[in-house]
Motif scaffolding. Structure first.
Motif, PDB file in Angstrom:
ATOM      1  N   ALA A  20     -19.405-103.217  -0.314  1.00  0.00           N
ATOM      2  CA  ALA A  20     -17.991-103.473  -0.569  1.00  0.00           C
ATOM      3  C   ALA A  20     -17.735-104.945  -0.877  1.00  0.00           C
ATOM      4  N   ALA A  21     -18.365-105.839  -0.106  1.00  0.00           N
ATOM      5  CA  ALA A  21     -18.175-107.273  -0.326  1.00  0.00           C
ATOM      6  C   ALA A  21     -18.728-107.696  -1.685  1.00  0.00           C
ATOM      7  N   LEU A  22     -19.883-107.145  -2.069  1.00  0.00           N
ATOM      8  CA  LEU A  22     -20.465-107.474  -3.372  1.00  0.00           C
ATOM      9  C   LEU A  22     -19.584-106.968  -4.505  1.00  0.00           C
ATOM     10  N   ALA A  23     -18.935-105.815  -4.293  1.00  0.00           N
ATOM     11  CA  ALA A  23     -17.998-105.319  -5.297  1.00  0.00           C
ATOM     12  C   ALA A  23     -16.820-106.273  -5.450  1.00  0.00           C
ATOM     13  N   LEU A  24     -16.338-106.829  -4.338  1.00  0.00           N
ATOM     14  CA  LEU A  24     -15.259-107.814  -4.397  1.00  0.00           C
ATOM     15  C   LEU A  24     -15.706-109.080  -5.122  1.00  0.00           C
ATOM     16  N   VAL A  25     -16.964-109.482  -4.899  1.00  0.00           N
ATOM     17  CA  VAL A  25     -17.505-110.640  -5.620  1.00  0.00           C
ATOM     18  C   VAL A  25     -17.527-110.357  -7.117  1.00  0.00           C
ATOM     19  N   GLY A  26     -17.972-109.150  -7.475  1.00  0.00           N
ATOM     20  CA  GLY A  26     -18.019-108.771  -8.885  1.00  0.00           C
ATOM     21  C   GLY A  26     -16.653-108.796  -9.539  1.00  0.00           C
ATOM     22  N   HIS A  27     -15.640-108.324  -8.833  1.00  0.00           N
ATOM     23  CA  HIS A  27     -14.326-108.339  -9.464  1.00  0.00           C
ATOM     24  C   HIS A  27     -13.719-109.740  -9.443  1.00  0.00           C
ATOM     25  N   SER A  28     -14.203-110.634  -8.578  1.00  0.00           N
ATOM     26  CA  SER A  28     -13.768-112.028  -8.635  1.00  0.00           C
ATOM     27  C   SER A  28     -14.321-112.728  -9.878  1.00  0.00           C
ATOM     28  N   VAL A  29     -15.524-112.316 -10.313  1.00  0.00           N
ATOM     29  CA  VAL A  29     -16.047-112.816 -11.590  1.00  0.00           C
ATOM     30  C   VAL A  29     -15.089-112.423 -12.713  1.00  0.00           C
ATOM     31  N   MET A  30     -14.602-111.174 -12.671  1.00  0.00           N
ATOM     32  CA  MET A  30     -13.651-110.704 -13.670  1.00  0.00           C
ATOM     33  C   MET A  30     -12.319-111.446 -13.570  1.00  0.00           C
ATOM     34  N   LEU A  50     -18.654-114.848   1.447  1.00  0.00           N
ATOM     35  CA  LEU A  50     -17.389-115.536   1.167  1.00  0.00           C
ATOM     36  C   LEU A  50     -17.616-116.665   0.163  1.00  0.00           C
ATOM     37  N   ALA A  51     -18.701-117.429   0.326  1.00  0.00           N
ATOM     38  CA  ALA A  51     -19.017-118.510  -0.612  1.00  0.00           C
ATOM     39  C   ALA A  51     -19.289-117.954  -2.008  1.00  0.00           C
ATOM     40  N   ALA A  52     -20.019-116.832  -2.080  1.00  0.00           N
ATOM     41  CA  ALA A  52     -20.296-116.209  -3.375  1.00  0.00           C
ATOM     42  C   ALA A  52     -19.004-115.743  -4.036  1.00  0.00           C
ATOM     43  N   ASP A  53     -18.089-115.198  -3.238  1.00  0.00           N
ATOM     44  CA  ASP A  53     -16.811-114.733  -3.768  1.00  0.00           C
ATOM     45  C   ASP A  53     -15.964-115.901  -4.259  1.00  0.00           C
ATOM     46  N   ALA A  54     -16.061-117.035  -3.584  1.00  0.00           N
ATOM     47  CA  ALA A  54     -15.301-118.224  -3.998  1.00  0.00           C
ATOM     48  C   ALA A  54     -15.832-118.798  -5.311  1.00  0.00           C
ATOM     49  N   LEU A  55     -17.152-118.763  -5.504  1.00  0.00           N
ATOM     50  CA  LEU A  55     -17.756-119.304  -6.730  1.00  0.00           C
ATOM     51  C   LEU A  55     -17.596-118.370  -7.923  1.00  0.00           C
ATOM     52  N   ALA A  56     -17.365-117.088  -7.655  1.00  0.00           N
ATOM     53  CA  ALA A  56     -17.334-116.090  -8.720  1.00  0.00           C
ATOM     54  C   ALA A  56     -16.278-116.368  -9.800  1.00  0.00           C
ATOM     55  N   PRO A  57     -15.014-116.745  -9.454  1.00  0.00           N
ATOM     56  CA  PRO A  57     -14.031-117.000 -10.511  1.00  0.00           C
ATOM     57  C   PRO A  57     -14.412-118.167 -11.417  1.00  0.00           C
ATOM     58  N   VAL A  58     -15.035-119.189 -10.847  1.00  0.00           N
ATOM     59  CA  VAL A  58     -15.479-120.324 -11.655  1.00  0.00           C
ATOM     60  C   VAL A  58     -16.531-119.861 -12.659  1.00  0.00           C
ATOM     61  N   THR A  59     -17.446-119.017 -12.202  1.00  0.00           N
ATOM     62  CA  THR A  59     -18.475-118.475 -13.095  1.00  0.00           C
ATOM     63  C   THR A  59     -17.845-117.668 -14.221  1.00  0.00           C
ATOM     64  N   GLY A  60     -16.896-116.795 -13.866  1.00  0.00           N
ATOM     65  CA  GLY A  60     -16.244-115.973 -14.880  1.00  0.00           C
ATOM     66  C   GLY A  60     -15.486-116.802 -15.902  1.00  0.00           C
ATOM     67  N   ALA A  61     -14.779-117.837 -15.443  1.00  0.00           N
ATOM     68  CA  ALA A  61     -14.036-118.701 -16.371  1.00  0.00           C
ATOM     69  C   ALA A  61     -14.985-119.469 -17.280  1.00  0.00           C
ATOM     70  N   ALA A  62     -16.124-119.903 -16.742  1.00  0.00           N
ATOM     71  CA  ALA A  62     -17.098-120.655 -17.542  1.00  0.00           C
ATOM     72  C   ALA A  62     -17.661-119.796 -18.671  1.00  0.00           C
ATOM     73  N   ILE A  63     -17.817-118.494 -18.432  1.00  0.00           N
ATOM     74  CA  ILE A  63     -18.341-117.596 -19.458  1.00  0.00           C
ATOM     75  C   ILE A  63     -17.459-117.602 -20.702  1.00  0.00           C
ATOM     76  N   THR A  64     -16.131-117.676 -20.496  1.00  0.00           N
ATOM     77  CA  THR A  64     -15.217-117.604 -21.640  1.00  0.00           C
ATOM     78  C   THR A  64     -15.243-118.873 -22.496  1.00  0.00           C
ATOM     79  N   LEU A  65     -15.859-119.945 -21.994  1.00  0.00           N
ATOM     80  CA  LEU A  65     -15.993-121.164 -22.808  1.00  0.00           C
ATOM     81  C   LEU A  65     -17.044-121.000 -23.893  1.00  0.00           C
ATOM     82  N   LEU A  66     -17.879-119.983 -23.759  1.00  0.00           N
ATOM     83  CA  LEU A  66     -18.997-119.800 -24.687  1.00  0.00           C
ATOM     84  C   LEU A  66     -18.594-119.087 -25.966  1.00  0.00           C
ATOM     85  N   PHE A  67     -17.440-118.417 -25.990  1.00  0.00           N
ATOM     86  CA  PHE A  67     -17.038-117.667 -27.184  1.00  0.00           C
ATOM     87  C   PHE A  67     -15.525-117.493 -27.197  1.00  0.00           C
TER      88      PHE A  67
END
Length: 263
Positions: free
Chosen positions: A126-136, A188-205
């Motif tokens: 469940a926590a990993l699923a929350l991390v995944g949707h934080s990337v989104m 919790l740390a992985a979930d906090a970093l996830a939005p930054v990762t997702g936003a960085a992806i959109t800089l590529l295209f």
């Protein structure tokens, strides 16, 4: 670059949510109610109108953006059911007892597997699923800023508010299912970093306008589900609903004002 800075705000809000989860106070329901109101306002006043504007085509008489809206709602519902995220909420709030000595007592129990041991694997999933949707969430911030500053601003407000609940839930669910504090803090740390990762992806295209409209519709359904099926029930469960409802209405009204000024 603006999207990355906003995602850093989501990073901080996720950590704050996790901190509050460790120091749960009696007013958390008001914060969650307000966050849900922000999310509802974003869906109704910004995401859906923008999605319809950028993807106006129809399929069998229905706008493509609205089909994606329904698809987003159903997709997160299927994912949540599959990994049993809501079992964390049910286990936390189901055991309410009203005795003669205590007017309202909450019994917090750990869900268990069939053999009686805490179902730690469910908590991790469940926590990993929350991390995944934080990337989104981070991806949504980046995509929204590609659509325009106004869209980016209001989506950022909603996502940052929502990430408080994300951080709270990531820590709570992990601990609820029998995992130790170190593992909960790691997730919790992985979930906090996830939005930054997702936003960085959109800089590529750059996302094409038609595809961007479809994505905004999909994300609107995603956000509506989280607000109505996850955050609001959690906010209303442990307390009387009147104050929480007022905070939700204030959240919707606040987002109306934000969109009006941003426009």
């Amino acid at each position: 670059m603006t999207a990355i800075l906003v995602a850093a705000g989501a990073f901080l809000m996720t950590l704050i949510g996790g901190y509050v989860a460790q120091r749960t106070g009696d007013r958390r329901h008001l914060v969650l109610g307000f966050a849900a109101g922000l999310m509802l306002g974003v869906v109704a006043f910004d995401l859906l109108p923008e999605a319809l504007h950028q993807a106006p085509g129809e399929i069998h008489g229905v706008p493509q953006a609205l089909l994606m809206f329904a698809a987003g709602f159903l997709a997160i519902h299927v994912v949540e059911r599959a990994v049993a995220i809501h079992r964390g909420h049910e286990g936390e709030y189901a055991a309410h007892t009203h005795g003669h000595q205590h007017a309202h007592t909450h019994a917090h129990t750990q869900p268990s597997a069939a053999d009686g041991r805490p179902a730690a694997g469910i908590g991790l999933t469940a926590a990993l699923a929350l991390v995944g949707h934080s990337v989104m969430d981070g991806f949504a911030i980046g995509a929204a800023f590609q659509a325009g500053t106004t869209v980016g601003t209001v989506v950022a407000v909603a996502v940052v508010a929502h990430d408080f609940a994300d951080g709270f839930n990531t820590y709570t669910i992990t601990r609820l299912y029998g995992n130790d504090r170190r593992r909960a803090l790691t997730l919790l740390a992985a979930d906090a970093l996830a939005p930054v990762t997702g936003a960085a992806i959109t800089l590529l295209f750059t996302i094409p306008e038609q595809l961007l409209g479809l994505y905004l519709g999909f994300f609107a359904g995603f956000l509506l589900y989280l607000a109505t099926s996850d955050i609001l029930p959690e906010a209303h469960s442990p307390h009387p609903s009147r104050a929480t409802l007022l905070c939700t209405i204030l959240g919707v009204g606040f987002m109306w004002l934000v969109i009006g000024f941003a426009g």
